[in-house]
Design an enzyme around this catalytic site. Structure first.
Site, mmCIF file in Angstrom:
data_model
loop_
_atom_site.group_PDB
_atom_site.id
_atom_site.type_symbol
_atom_site.label_atom_id
_atom_site.label_comp_id
_atom_site.label_asym_id
_atom_site.label_seq_id
_atom_site.Cartn_x
_atom_site.Cartn_y
_atom_site.Cartn_z
ATOM 1 N N GLU A 1 -7.212 5.527 7.219
ATOM 2 C CA GLU A 1 -6.918 6.913 6.787
ATOM 3 C C GLU A 1 -8.081 7.478 5.975
ATOM 4 O O GLU A 1 -8.358 8.677 6.029
ATOM 5 C CB GLU A 1 -5.591 6.941 5.997
ATOM 6 N N SER B 1 2.683 -1.582 10.575
ATOM 7 C CA SER B 1 4.096 -1.697 10.943
ATOM 8 C C SER B 1 4.730 -3.044 10.596
ATOM 9 O O SER B 1 5.633 -3.512 11.303
ATOM 10 C CB SER B 1 4.296 -1.364 12.432
ATOM 11 N N HIS C 1 -9.837 1.854 4.433
ATOM 12 C CA HIS C 1 -8.595 2.042 5.190
ATOM 13 C C HIS C 1 -8.850 3.102 6.277
ATOM 14 O O HIS C 1 -9.607 4.053 6.054
ATOM 15 C CB HIS C 1 -7.469 2.489 4.253
ATOM 16 N N GLY D 1 1.973 2.751 10.942
ATOM 17 C CA GLY D 1 3.024 3.767 10.883
ATOM 18 C C GLY D 1 3.666 4.087 12.230
ATOM 19 O O GLY D 1 4.410 5.063 12.345
ATOM 20 N N GLY E 1 2.580 -0.894 4.404
ATOM 21 C CA GLY E 1 2.650 0.502 3.999
ATOM 22 C C GLY E 1 4.089 0.932 3.784
ATOM 23 O O GLY E 1 4.715 0.603 2.760
ATOM 24 N N GLU F 1 -6.162 -4.192 10.592
ATOM 25 C CA GLU F 1 -5.135 -3.164 10.787
ATOM 26 C C GLU F 1 -5.472 -2.336 12.027
ATOM 27 O O GLU F 1 -6.267 -1.392 11.933
ATOM 28 C CB GLU F 1 -5.093 -2.215 9.577
ATOM 29 N N ASN G 1 0.869 -1.182 0.000
ATOM 30 C CA ASN G 1 0.000 0.000 0.000
ATOM 31 C C ASN G 1 0.903 1.229 0.000
ATOM 32 O O ASN G 1 1.431 1.616 1.034
ATOM 33 C CB ASN G 1 -0.898 -0.018 1.245
ATOM 34 N N TRP G 2 1.064 1.811 -1.179
ATOM 35 C CA TRP G 2 1.995 2.940 -1.298
ATOM 36 C C TRP G 2 1.446 4.237 -0.732
ATOM 37 O O TRP G 2 2.187 5.215 -0.575
ATOM 38 C CB TRP G 2 2.363 3.152 -2.776
ATOM 39 N N LYS G 3 0.125 4.263 -0.472
ATOM 40 C CA LYS G 3 -0.518 5.514 -0.010
ATOM 41 C C LYS G 3 -0.166 6.635 -1.000
ATOM 42 O O LYS G 3 -0.031 6.361 -2.193
ATOM 43 C CB LYS G 3 -0.105 5.839 1.425
HETATM 44 P P1 PGA Z 1 2.403 0.818 7.737
HETATM 45 O O1 PGA Z 1 0.978 1.051 7.023
HETATM 46 O O2 PGA Z 1 2.945 -0.472 7.205
HETATM 47 O O3 PGA Z 1 3.230 2.006 7.309
HETATM 48 O O4 PGA Z 1 2.163 0.777 9.197
HETATM 49 C C1 PGA Z 1 0.108 -0.013 6.801
HETATM 50 C C2 PGA Z 1 -1.186 0.469 6.226
HETATM 51 O O5 PGA Z 1 -1.658 1.549 6.606
HETATM 52 O O6 PGA Z 1 -1.781 -0.206 5.347
#
Ligand code: PGA
Length: 251
Positions: A101, A213, A99, A174, A234, A168, A11-13
């Protein structure tokens, strides 16, 4: 859950560039061609990079692309949005939905996520539905009730095809923190069990991915947990070499 191979999702966001994407694909595709992977490697870049990443990765065994969101509708006056069938048209087979976010910064409710899941399925794109508790909910011991209600709201009764859910914990995204391995196991087996009990979905069609993470150092122990069907990565997915280590952990 049946063993259909692990799902390793990048997931590159809102990260990446044309140049970085080309180099990443060159490395990851080269790695997969050298050492075949009997799982599913799905890269979800920003929508602007989907088409070219699909073209660069074409023919790589086990590699597909996915979007990070889609609209609930097929077309219309929705400035800035992307429809599921547009993702499909540029080669995406999957889409991450709900997600945390999106829930947090775009006010996505369970009802909106459910409508997006329906739109994705109608367009022939497989949703990866994200669920997870906040830090406060974790401290109040509400992980199972929160994940259950989010998953039950998003997934239709008897939903066909592969049913992918990403557990998640919001506080693990993160942050460098992950739940205990036993806690992940409990959450994953609970999510799979209630999707079977309450939605009538056969266990062999359900994969519950862990996200939050994940990195090259912890992927192996996470992927070994019973009922973990893959990982949603991510930050660590942006580095091709680190992502290849995570892929190897899923072999
Ligand atoms: P992260 O993000 O690996 O940077 O914790 C995962 C995600 O939000 O899908």
């Amino acid at each position: 859950m049946e063993d259909t191979g692990m799902y390793i999702v990048a997931n590159w966001k809102m990260n990446g560039s044309h140049e970085a994407a080309r180099e990443w694909m060159h490395s990851v595709s080269g790695h997969l061609r050298k050492e075949p992977f009997d799982g599913h490697c799905i890269v979800c870049p920003p929508a602007t990079l989907l088409h070219e990443m699909g073209v660069w990765g074409e023919g790589t065994p086990g590699l597909t692309t996915g979007g990070q969101d889609c609209h609930t509708d097929f077309a219309g006056a929705f400035t800035g949005d992307v429809a599921a069938k547009m993702l499909k048209e540029v080669g995406a087979s999957y889409v991450i939905l709900g997600h945390s976010e999106r829930r947090r910064y775009h006010g996505e409710t369970d009802n909106i996520v459910a409508a997006k899941v329906k739109a994705a399925l109608a367009a022939g794109v497989t949703p990866i539905v994200c669920v997870g508790e906040t830090q406060e909910q974790y401290e109040r011991n509400e992980t199972l009730s929160v994940t259950e209600s989010q998953a039950l709201a998003a997934i239709a009764d008897g939903q066909e095809g592969e049913v992918l859910v990403a557990y998640e914990p919001v506080w693990a995204i993160g942050s460098g923190k992950i739940p205990g391995l036993g806690e992940i196991e409990v959450a994953h087996s609970a999510i799979a069990a209630f999707l079977t009990e309450k939605k009538g979905i056969a266990p062999e069609r359900i994969s519950v991915l862990y996200g939050g993470s994940v990195n090259a150092g912890n992927a192996k122990e996470i992927l070994r947990i019973p009922d973990v069907g893959g990982v949603l990565v991510g930050t660590a997915s942006l580095d091709a070499a680190e992502f290849c280590h995570i892929l190897d952990a899923g072999r």
